[in-house]
Design a protein around this motif. Structure first.
Motif: not given
Length: 281
Positions: A251-267
């Motif tokens: 359930g990882y999420i990569w974030s810079d405070g404005r955008y969020e990247l998460f894994s679901w059928k790829g990214y």
């Protein structure tokens, strides 16, 4: 009449002898000076002409005919008050290889240059080395911009004046200094995370826009080795954004405070408010 012997006291005899020796030495020196008169300029310190030379260093990251970046540097040396001097121009490709797989060797040129005035460009430095070079000097921001042989347009090679003390910077430092916020062309951008120039087409993830109103160009994602960081390059961006990983595995999420990247059928990339904007793998 008996004559009495006249004797000087011992202390006065010693003083008389000292004065006699001193006078003899002074007389000998005077005679020697008459034979070899001293040059009046011998006492004037001679200043080397190099002591008034000034050195100017310019550096930048340049596109090349190989479609690969190179670090360009120009060192100008000229005497104060003169409009000419010597130059050394270098292109450093690092460990880059060309399309045929051969290592691109560094290029060095050197020679003399002269400053000329042009109605169209103002001050131009005309270099005479292995090949003719011409650079337009922009005093407003202390830059040198290379001109084509006809002096009609700039080639795109721009060098920025730096403090000579910064000449010892590493290649990575120079690339970071001059490529950040600058488009190198041909899909090349500076990765602040990897500390190198990267080709976006070789990024780990390519994300396509989801909404019609979104720019029809893709976004790109780079990961570091353990995927604790991701670097996001949005369309037409000159600079990446570092996203930090949080959460637990699966359930990882990569974030810079404005955008969020998460894994679901790829990214999937979304705004922090939850609106999805890019997706891909």
């Amino acid at each position: 009449m008996n004559k009495k012997n006249f004797h000087l006291p011992k202390s006065r005899r010693i003083l008389f002898q000292v004065l006699l020796v001193t006078a003899s030495f002074a007389f000998a020196c005077r005679q020697e000076n008459k034979k070899n008169p001293k040059n009046e300029t011998d006492s004037i310190p001679v200043t080397s002409p190099h002591s008034i030379d000034k050195t100017y260093v310019y550096r930048g990251v340049l596109p090349t005919k190989y479609h690969l970046p190179a670090i360009g540097s120009m060192v100008l040396t000229m005497a104060e008050g003169k409009n000419e001097g010597t130059f050394v121009y270098k292109l450093d490709y690092g460990e880059v290889v060309n399309d045929s797989g051969s290592v691109v060797l560094p290029y060095t040129d050197h020679g003399t240059f002269k400053s000329e005035n042009s109605d169209d460009w103002g001050t131009i430095y005309v270099m005479k080395g292995q090949r003719p070079l011409q650079f337009y000097y922009r005093p407003t921001d202390n830059k040198l911009a290379e001109l084509d042989s006809d002096k009609k347009q700039m080639t795109g090679h721009v060098l920025t004046g730096i403090n000579p003390a910064d000449s010892a910077e590493t290649r990575e430092d120079v690339l970071g200094r001059y490529t950040e916020n600058m488009t190198l062309g041909n899909g090349l951008l500076w990765s602040a995370m990897n500390k190198e120039i990267i080709d976006l087409e070789q990024a780990d993830v390519k994300l396509e826009p989801l909404a019609e109103k979104t720019a029809k160009k893709p976004a790109y994602i780079l990961f570091n080795d353990d995927q604790s960081l991701a670097e996001l390059f949005l369309p037409d961006s000159k600079k990446g954004s570092i996203l930090k990983r949080k959460g637990n595995e699966g359930g990882y999420i990569w974030s810079d405070g404005r955008y969020e990247l998460f894994s679901w059928k790829g990214y999937v990339l979304r705004y922090k408010d939850g609106k999805n904007i890019f997706a891909g793998d």
